[in-house]
Enzyme design. Structure first.
Site, mmCIF file in Angstrom:
data_model
loop_
_atom_site.group_PDB
_atom_site.id
_atom_site.type_symbol
_atom_site.label_atom_id
_atom_site.label_comp_id
_atom_site.label_asym_id
_atom_site.label_seq_id
_atom_site.Cartn_x
_atom_site.Cartn_y
_atom_site.Cartn_z
ATOM 1 N N THR A 125 0.915 -1.014 -0.001
ATOM 2 C CA THR A 125 0.117 -0.059 -0.068
ATOM 3 C C THR A 125 0.916 1.193 -0.001
ATOM 4 O OG1 THR A 125 -1.504 1.476 1.605
ATOM 5 C CG2 THR A 125 -0.158 -0.342 2.553
ATOM 6 N N ASP A 126 0.350 2.299 -0.443
ATOM 7 C CA ASP A 126 1.151 3.639 -0.395
ATOM 8 C C ASP A 126 1.376 4.069 0.904
ATOM 9 O OD1 ASP A 126 -1.501 4.546 0.020
ATOM 10 O OD2 ASP A 126 -1.764 5.818 -1.643
ATOM 11 N N GLU A 127 0.270 3.596 1.778
ATOM 12 C CA GLU A 127 0.495 4.134 3.284
ATOM 13 C C GLU A 127 1.919 3.749 3.928
ATOM 14 O OE1 GLU A 127 -2.768 3.464 5.986
ATOM 15 O OE2 GLU A 127 -4.060 3.634 4.286
ATOM 16 N N TYR A 153 -1.484 -0.416 11.405
ATOM 17 C CA TYR A 153 -1.609 -0.981 9.713
ATOM 18 C C TYR A 153 -0.704 -0.797 9.135
ATOM 19 C CZ TYR A 153 -3.406 -1.391 5.169
ATOM 20 O OH TYR A 153 -3.262 -1.698 3.876
ATOM 21 N N ALA A 155 2.370 0.341 9.549
ATOM 22 C CA ALA A 155 3.563 -0.255 10.183
ATOM 23 C C ALA A 155 3.888 -1.751 9.785
ATOM 24 C CB ALA A 155 3.807 0.119 11.626
ATOM 25 N N LYS A 157 2.185 -3.487 7.241
ATOM 26 C CA LYS A 157 2.445 -3.755 5.846
ATOM 27 C C LYS A 157 3.750 -3.206 5.452
ATOM 28 C CE LYS A 157 -0.266 -4.595 2.987
ATOM 29 N NZ LYS A 157 -0.776 -5.823 2.466
ATOM 30 N N LYS A 192 -15.217 1.020 5.042
ATOM 31 C CA LYS A 192 -14.486 1.901 4.294
ATOM 32 C C LYS A 192 -15.244 2.926 3.820
ATOM 33 C CE LYS A 192 -10.971 -1.061 5.100
ATOM 34 N NZ LYS A 192 -10.456 -2.024 4.038
ATOM 35 N N ASP A 275 -11.367 13.357 14.739
ATOM 36 C CA ASP A 275 -10.542 12.931 13.886
ATOM 37 C C ASP A 275 -10.010 11.523 14.211
ATOM 38 O OD1 ASP A 275 -9.320 13.032 11.422
ATOM 39 O OD2 ASP A 275 -8.208 14.774 11.968
ATOM 40 N N ARG A 276 -9.515 10.736 13.261
ATOM 41 C CA ARG A 276 -8.768 9.384 13.293
ATOM 42 C C ARG A 276 -7.320 9.896 14.018
ATOM 43 N NH1 ARG A 276 -7.718 6.004 8.041
ATOM 44 N NH2 ARG A 276 -9.755 5.142 8.542
ATOM 45 N N HIS A 279 -3.964 10.595 11.794
ATOM 46 C CA HIS A 279 -4.542 10.768 10.606
ATOM 47 C C HIS A 279 -3.936 11.081 9.353
ATOM 48 C CE1 HIS A 279 -8.772 11.414 8.415
ATOM 49 N NE2 HIS A 279 -7.961 10.596 7.531
HETATM 50 P P1 NAD Z 1 -10.157 -6.708 2.862
HETATM 51 O O1 NAD Z 1 -10.110 -6.585 4.314
HETATM 52 O O2 NAD Z 1 -11.506 -6.462 2.120
HETATM 53 O O3 NAD Z 1 -9.740 -8.217 2.629
HETATM 54 C C1 NAD Z 1 -8.927 -9.019 3.393
HETATM 55 C C2 NAD Z 1 -9.229 -10.644 2.813
HETATM 56 O O4 NAD Z 1 -8.091 -11.499 3.730
HETATM 57 C C3 NAD Z 1 -10.631 -11.031 3.580
HETATM 58 O O5 NAD Z 1 -11.147 -12.038 2.749
HETATM 59 C C4 NAD Z 1 -10.018 -11.933 4.818
HETATM 60 O O6 NAD Z 1 -10.891 -12.909 5.352
HETATM 61 C C5 NAD Z 1 -8.716 -12.252 4.154
HETATM 62 N N1 NAD Z 1 -7.956 -12.494 5.608
HETATM 63 C C6 NAD Z 1 -7.559 -11.722 6.638
HETATM 64 N N2 NAD Z 1 -6.594 -12.395 7.503
HETATM 65 C C7 NAD Z 1 -6.144 -13.785 6.860
HETATM 66 C C8 NAD Z 1 -5.538 -14.542 7.255
HETATM 67 N N3 NAD Z 1 -4.545 -14.548 8.389
HETATM 68 N N4 NAD Z 1 -5.394 -15.831 6.396
HETATM 69 C C9 NAD Z 1 -5.998 -15.912 5.371
HETATM 70 N N5 NAD Z 1 -6.890 -14.988 4.860
HETATM 71 C C10 NAD Z 1 -6.940 -13.684 5.812
HETATM 72 O O7 NAD Z 1 -8.866 -6.131 2.180
HETATM 73 P P2 NAD Z 1 -8.730 -5.441 0.890
HETATM 74 O O8 NAD Z 1 -9.171 -4.008 0.755
HETATM 75 O O9 NAD Z 1 -9.239 -6.212 -0.221
HETATM 76 O O10 NAD Z 1 -7.180 -5.367 0.435
HETATM 77 C C11 NAD Z 1 -6.539 -6.559 0.117
HETATM 78 C C12 NAD Z 1 -4.931 -6.145 0.081
HETATM 79 O O11 NAD Z 1 -4.651 -5.099 -0.646
HETATM 80 C C13 NAD Z 1 -4.299 -5.956 1.618
HETATM 81 O O12 NAD Z 1 -3.081 -6.517 1.572
HETATM 82 C C14 NAD Z 1 -4.509 -4.329 1.799
HETATM 83 O O13 NAD Z 1 -3.197 -3.913 2.492
HETATM 84 C C15 NAD Z 1 -3.830 -3.920 0.309
HETATM 85 N N6 NAD Z 1 -4.410 -2.711 -0.219
HETATM 86 C C16 NAD Z 1 -5.425 -2.282 0.016
HETATM 87 C C17 NAD Z 1 -5.861 -0.983 -0.536
HETATM 88 C C18 NAD Z 1 -7.594 -0.701 -0.346
HETATM 89 O O14 NAD Z 1 -7.891 0.542 -0.763
HETATM 90 N N7 NAD Z 1 -8.364 -1.386 -0.036
HETATM 91 C C19 NAD Z 1 -4.971 -0.276 -1.100
HETATM 92 C C20 NAD Z 1 -3.896 -0.817 -1.236
HETATM 93 C C21 NAD Z 1 -3.441 -1.959 -0.594
HETATM 94 O O1 TDX Z 2 -16.341 6.965 8.518
HETATM 95 C C1 TDX Z 2 -15.114 7.422 7.920
HETATM 96 N N1 TDX Z 2 -15.005 8.876 7.964
HETATM 97 C C2 TDX Z 2 -14.004 9.281 7.380
HETATM 98 O O2 TDX Z 2 -13.957 10.517 7.205
HETATM 99 C C3 TDX Z 2 -14.165 6.654 7.416
HETATM 100 C C4 TDX Z 2 -14.565 5.080 7.363
HETATM 101 C C5 TDX Z 2 -13.149 7.101 6.789
HETATM 102 N N2 TDX Z 2 -13.018 8.434 6.932
HETATM 103 C C6 TDX Z 2 -11.605 8.952 6.168
HETATM 104 C C7 TDX Z 2 -10.401 8.766 6.617
HETATM 105 C C8 TDX Z 2 -9.522 8.746 5.340
HETATM 106 O O3 TDX Z 2 -9.187 9.981 5.279
HETATM 107 O O4 TDX Z 2 -11.845 8.747 4.531
HETATM 108 C C9 TDX Z 2 -10.706 8.306 4.386
HETATM 109 C C10 TDX Z 2 -10.510 6.919 3.653
HETATM 110 O O5 TDX Z 2 -10.667 6.132 4.811
HETATM 111 P P1 TDX Z 2 -10.488 4.587 4.694
HETATM 112 O O6 TDX Z 2 -11.485 4.198 3.526
HETATM 113 O O7 TDX Z 2 -10.755 3.880 6.011
HETATM 114 O O8 TDX Z 2 -9.020 4.267 3.874
HETATM 115 P P2 TDX Z 2 -7.676 4.500 4.086
HETATM 116 O O9 TDX Z 2 -7.455 4.912 5.668
HETATM 117 O O10 TDX Z 2 -7.127 6.093 3.551
HETATM 118 O O11 TDX Z 2 -6.919 3.170 3.791
HETATM 119 C C11 TDX Z 2 -7.304 2.623 2.560
HETATM 120 O O12 TDX Z 2 -6.325 2.983 1.431
HETATM 121 C C12 TDX Z 2 -5.069 2.245 1.820
HETATM 122 C C13 TDX Z 2 -7.604 1.025 2.818
HETATM 123 O O13 TDX Z 2 -8.459 0.726 3.859
HETATM 124 C C14 TDX Z 2 -5.967 0.751 3.262
HETATM 125 O O14 TDX Z 2 -6.210 -0.943 3.114
HETATM 126 C C15 TDX Z 2 -4.922 0.822 2.151
HETATM 127 O O15 TDX Z 2 -3.950 0.246 2.395
#
Ligand code: NAD
Ligand code: TDX
Length: 339
Positions: A125-127, A153, A155, A157, A192, A275-276, A279
């Site tokens: 992730t970009d985080e 989170y 940290a 990744k 999310k 705020d988170r 954040h």
């Molecule tokens: P998600 O939370 O929707 O899905 C995670 C999946 O992993 C779930 O199906 C869960 O059951 C499974 N899982 C969790 N722990 C497990 C374990 N110990 N063994 C096997 N399976 C397990 O997540 P997502 O948003 O689809 O993200 C997928 C990947 O992409 C993650 O590694 C995340 O860090 C990365 N990522 C996400 C985003 C985003 O915007 N969502 C952006 C960049 C990178």
């Molecule tokens: O209720 C909310 N209100 C709000 O203002 C929630 C859930 C989020 N937010 C804000 C926090 C962030 O600035 O919105 C932004 C996006 O939040 P999330 O959807 O929780 O995403 P973020 O924290 O940016 O992280 C996501 O992108 C990078 C994914 O969850 C991560 O898994 C990925 O690595």
């Protein structure tokens, strides 16, 4: 090719399973997923009847589950999506993030070393780069930007990324890493930002915006992320990191207002909440490397992608309503009640 997709019952993993089955019909996909709160077998319904697909329930951090699976399947490629992925949950309880995201990655790579593999790919992730200031729109994350994390989170990744690079150098494991910006699209879990706001706006419930809503995220339609990973695992160079993002930066408030506008709901639903902690202010990816080396570019603009996403949530109400009716209710209470 026999490809292991871990975390394939989650948001991006499931979209990737469908992308691979459609674009590489000769490949076989095995999904290993623990089915945590974020995993949903209903999401994989349409894959279950495909003879090239197998689902296995199990934990990536459990050697007794992972090693026999590798021995049996003799995978060519492993793509690791499995992770605890929600920043707010990592603030509430970091431990499972370290276990799954770091130790789980280690177990998978140990299995790759033992049974052999053409490529181990880590979905990151970009985080891991921390955040950028709001008053410097000229700055972007490149692959050379130092790791500098903010939440448990990110940290976890970043730790996994470092471990992957260490296995490449020390054990010559053929690895690659992609670091992507925020995804959105079908099957996104409603904790999310985007799916939370869509589902709550549809129910005319308050929309909790953290702080002033000025934080910036760089949004990428999930299918574009899947296409990028597909390119990297097949054509990307071994040992390399590739950033993925599409220059679709928006403040959270802009995103929420766009959703309200498209659903024809009132902006009065917006509620500013505490705020988170820690954040991150702004994420912004420079995708030059993946563009120059592999020709990848995002195909979906934010305006188009958000419309498609909203339409998906309208057409698939039972998918997200099932989630909202389960444990999610107590999660929402816990996270937002006194905020
Ligand atoms: P998600 O939370 O929707 O899905 C995670 C999946 O992993 C779930 O199906 C869960 O059951 C499974 N899982 C969790 N722990 C497990 C374990 N110990 N063994 C096997 N399976 C397990 O997540 P997502 O948003 O689809 O993200 C997928 C990947 O992409 C993650 O590694 C995340 O860090 C990365 N990522 C996400 C985003 C985003 O915007 N969502 C952006 C960049 C990178
Ligand atoms: O209720 C909310 N209100 C709000 O203002 C929630 C859930 C989020 N937010 C804000 C926090 C962030 O600035 O919105 C932004 C996006 O939040 P999330 O959807 O929780 O995403 P973020 O924290 O940016 O992280 C996501 O992108 C990078 C994914 O969850 C991560 O898994 C990925 O690595």
């Amino acid at each position: 090719m026999n490809i292991l997709v871990t975390g394939g019952a989650g948001f991006i993993g499931a979209n990737f399973v469908y992308y691979e089955l459609e674009n590489h019909p000769d490949d076989r996909i095995v999904c290993l997923d623990k089915l945590t709160y974020a995993g949903n077998l209903q999401t994989l319904d349409k894959a279950m009847t495909n003879p090239n697909f197998r689902f296995v329930k199990g934990d990536i951090a459990d050697r007794d589950c992972v090693f026999p699976l590798f021995e049996e399947e003799k995978f060519d490629i492993v793509v690791n999506f499995a992770a605890e992925s929600h920043v707010d949950r990592s603030v509430e309880n970091p431990e499972i993030f370290l276990k799954t995201n770091i130790l789980g990655t280690q177990v998978l790579m140990d299995a790759c070393r033992k049974y052999g593999i053409k490529r181990y790919h880590q979905v990151s992730t970009d985080e891991v780069y921390g955040d950028l200031p709001l008053d410097r729109p000229d700055l972007f994350f490149t692959e050379e930007t130092p790791i500098h994390t903010s939440s448990p989170y990110s940290a976890s990744k970043a730790s996994a990324d470092l471990l992957v690079l260490a296995y490449a150098r020390t054990f010559k494991l053929p690895v690659s890493i992609t670091r992507c910006s925020n995804n959105y699209g079908p099957y996104h879990f409603p904790e999310k930002l985007i799916p939370l706001m869509i589902s709550r706006a549809l129910a005319e419930e308050s929309l909790p915006v953290y702080g002033k809503g000025e934080n910036v995220r760089d949004w990428l339609y999930v299918e574009d992320h899947c296409a990028a990973i597909d390119l990297v695992i097949r054509k990307g160079r071994e040992g390399e990191v590739y950033n993925i993002g599409g220059h679709n930066e928006r403040t959270n408030l802009q995103v929420v207002k766009t959703i309200l506008n498209l659903l024809d709901k009132s902006e009065d639903l917006i509620t500013y909440v505490t705020d988170r902690p820690g954040h991150d202010m702004r994420y912004a990816i420079d995708p030059t490397k993946i563009h120059n080396e592999l020709g990848w570019l995002p195909r979906t603009t934010f305006d188009e992608g958000i419309k498609r996403t909203i339409q998906w949530y309208l057409d698939n109400e039972s998918w997200w309503k099932n989630i909202l009716e389960g444990d999610y209710q107590s999660y929402y209470e816990r996270m937002y009640k006194d905020r």
